[in-house]
Design an enzyme around this catalytic site. Structure first.
Site, short mmCIF file in Angstrom:
data_model
loop_
_atom_site.label_atom_id
_atom_site.label_comp_id
_atom_site.label_asym_id
_atom_site.label_seq_id
_atom_site.Cartn_x
_atom_site.Cartn_y
_atom_site.Cartn_z
N SER A 27 0.48 -1.21 -0.18
CA SER A 27 -0.37 0.16 0.17
C SER A 27 1.10 1.02 -0.01
CB SER A 27 -0.99 0.14 1.15
OG SER A 27 -0.87 1.14 1.21
N TYR A 72 -2.52 5.85 -5.18
CA TYR A 72 -3.94 6.55 -5.57
C TYR A 72 -3.07 8.14 -6.24
CZ TYR A 72 -6.43 3.65 -1.87
OH TYR A 72 -6.54 2.42 -1.16
N THR A 103 -4.94 1.91 -8.25
CA THR A 103 -6.49 1.56 -7.64
C THR A 103 -7.09 2.92 -8.41
OG1 THR A 103 -5.20 1.10 -5.53
CG2 THR A 103 -7.95 1.48 -5.13
N LYS A 161 -6.69 -1.21 -10.67
CA LYS A 161 -7.23 -2.91 -9.16
C LYS A 161 -8.60 -1.60 -9.09
CE LYS A 161 -6.50 -3.77 -4.61
NZ LYS A 161 -7.39 -2.63 -3.92
N HIS A 174 -13.01 -3.70 -3.52
CA HIS A 174 -12.01 -2.96 -2.86
C HIS A 174 -12.41 -3.29 -1.12
CE1 HIS A 174 -9.58 1.06 -1.62
NE2 HIS A 174 -9.36 -0.16 -0.82
C1 LIG Z 1 -7.97 -2.61 6.13
C2 LIG Z 1 -8.16 -3.07 4.93
C3 LIG Z 1 -6.66 -1.96 4.05
C4 LIG Z 1 -6.90 -1.61 2.63
N1 LIG Z 1 -6.04 -0.94 2.08
C5 LIG Z 1 -6.11 -1.13 0.81
C6 LIG Z 1 -5.39 0.27 0.17
O1 LIG Z 1 -3.97 1.00 1.15
N2 LIG Z 1 -5.03 0.32 -1.52
C7 LIG Z 1 -5.83 0.01 -2.20
O2 LIG Z 1 -5.93 -0.20 -3.04
N3 LIG Z 1 -6.53 -1.58 -1.28
C8 LIG Z 1 -6.42 -1.63 0.11
N4 LIG Z 1 -7.33 -2.93 0.62
C9 LIG Z 1 -8.53 -3.21 -0.66
C10 LIG Z 1 -7.54 -4.75 -0.62
O3 LIG Z 1 -5.92 -4.30 -1.12
C11 LIG Z 1 -8.36 -5.46 -1.38
O4 LIG Z 1 -9.02 -5.03 -2.88
C12 LIG Z 1 -9.80 -5.95 -0.38
O5 LIG Z 1 -9.35 -6.22 0.80
C13 LIG Z 1 -9.70 -7.64 -1.19
O6 LIG Z 1 -11.17 -8.07 -0.03
P1 LIG Z 1 -10.80 -9.07 1.14
O7 LIG Z 1 -10.20 -8.19 1.93
O8 LIG Z 1 -12.40 -9.56 0.92
O9 LIG Z 1 -9.72 -10.14 0.88
C14 LIG Z 1 -7.75 -2.47 1.47
C15 LIG Z 1 -8.48 -3.26 2.42
C16 LIG Z 1 -8.08 -3.61 4.02
C17 LIG Z 1 -9.13 -4.49 4.68
#
Ligand SMILES: Cc1cc2nc3c(=O)[nH]c(=O)nc-3n(C[C@H](O)[C@H](O)[C@H](O)COP(=O)(O)O)c2cc1C
Length: 351
Positions: free
Chosen positions: A109, A131, A157, A221, A245
């Site tokens: 991230s 981003y 993203t 993404k 997401h």
């Molecule tokens: C705690 C948390 C933080 C996240 N931070 C980001 C991030 O910084 N950038 C991003 O593109 N997606 C972020 N996501 C989304 C994840 O990359 C991913 O798309 C998503 O968690 C997938 O679903 P799942 O949690 O059911 O496996 C985050 C998700 C969670 C749960």
């Protein structure tokens, strides 16, 4: 012992919830709005039915996949998750070490609280997630640092023009987290600049700009529609990452398991297709591969496992390896390529 692995994975979220601070637990576990999308994600992988092959030699099962032109040992990889250091002091570095040992790729991230150089020094294969800000040039120093530290791809993203609202009362993670654990790879003061707000005018030209600025393949993404997937390919994306997401952006967005096949069809082999959202078990991975994904990404299971430190993340990878190997054998598949065509052309039996 037979069955033990399943029990470990099945209890992952509950064990993490018991040890994490409530604000951190909720930050990881919850989603936006009424959490309709979040609730549907896991169940959606259980809808397709599989038609297994038989009379096939599965003595040797090969889990490896091609990922942007390089072989990866396994088909599951780590999605970008911010605030890993709020989950466990070893944070990104523990995830990086365990993921490197498993032969998987880690997406980092852009908001991480760990320096890119430190992550790169673990030896993990890693991709940078970004981003883009309204003033694109403000992202330059971050991109340079990532390239310098060995990022192999940049993941843009595109589902977050604004951060979706959550319906939570009480303190949030932002009330408890040490600000020093967030965004350490940006120039000082980055977040405070108005132009650093997320871009509302992202377009296909941004893919070109990112590719030219970094010299890296660009992965997009947050794509859920076949027409958008096609636009990404036409704009030069190396891969399209089907994601909502994790139910944290547009609530009521379609489950990724539901829209993956149409995206795969639209991309038609002109780029890779990845998917995330609700993937928890070896059978979920098998189903995603059978539906045409080139690889899958894990979100929440990673911080949940990290709550048990680096050994937890190592075990997450090990249990998935065991489950997917078993699932492939049961489906009569010697490797990931054999999973294509496994989806049964009949609707599930009503219960
Ligand atoms: C705690 C948390 C933080 C996240 N931070 C980001 C991030 O910084 N950038 C991003 O593109 N997606 C972020 N996501 C989304 C994840 O990359 C991913 O798309 C998503 O968690 C997938 O679903 P799942 O949690 O059911 O496996 C985050 C998700 C969670 C749960």
């Amino acid at each position: 012992m037979a069955g033990e692995g399943s029990a470990w994975l099945a209890g992952l979220e509950e064990r993490a919830a018991a040890v994490l601070a409530p604000e951190v637990r909720d930050y990881v576990a919850l989603g936006s709005g009424r959490m309709v999308t979040l609730r549907e994600a896991e169940a959606a992988w259980r809808i397709p039915r599989l038609a297994p092959h038989v009379l096939r030699d599965t003595t040797t099962v090969d889990l490896s996949v091609d990922l942007l032109g390089t072989r990866a040992a396994v088909p599951w990889h780590v999605a970008p998750i911010s605030l890993l250091r709020a989950v466990h002091p070893d944070g990104d570095l523990a995830v990086a070490r365990a993921t490197a040992a498993a032969g998987a790729v880690m997406t980092v991230s852009s908001n991480t609280g760990t320096g890119f150089a430190q992550i790169g020094a673990t030896g993990v294969r890693w991709w940078l997630q970004v981003y883009l800000p309204a003033d694109r040039t403000l992202a330059g120093p971050l991109l340079d640092r990532a390239v310098e530290a060995g990022a192999e791809a940049v993941v843009l993203t595109v589902d977050t023009p604004v951060v979706a609202s959550r319906e939570s009362g009480g303190p949030t993670v932002w009330d408890v987290v040490d600000p020093a654990l967030v965004g350490v790879n940006f120039d000082p003061g980055y977040d405070t600049r108005t132009a650093a707000a997320k871009a509302l005018d992202l377009g296909p030209h941004d893919l070109d700009w990112l590719a030219a600025r970094t010299g890296l393949p660009v992965v997009v993404k947050g794509v859920l529609r076949p027409d958008d997937a096609r636009r990404c390919v036409q704009a030069g994306a190396a891969a399209v990452w089907v994601s909502n997401h994790g139910g944290r952006q547009l609530d009521r967005a379609v489950a990724t398991a539901s829209c993956l096949p149409a995206v795969v069809d639209a991309v038609a082999g002109d780029a890779q297709v990845y998917v995330d959202g609700g993937l928890r078990r070896g059978l979920d991975v098998l189903t995603a591969l059978a539906l045409g994904a080139d690889a899958v990404f894990l979100g929440r299971p990673v911080p949940w496992a990290l709550a048990e430190g680096e050994p937890g993340v190592s075990r997450l990878h090990a249990e998935l390896r065991t489950e997917l190997t078993e699932a492939l054998r049961l489906a009569g598949c010697r490797g990931v390529a054999d999973t294509r065509g496994l989806i049964a052309p009949v609707p599930p039996t009503p219960r």
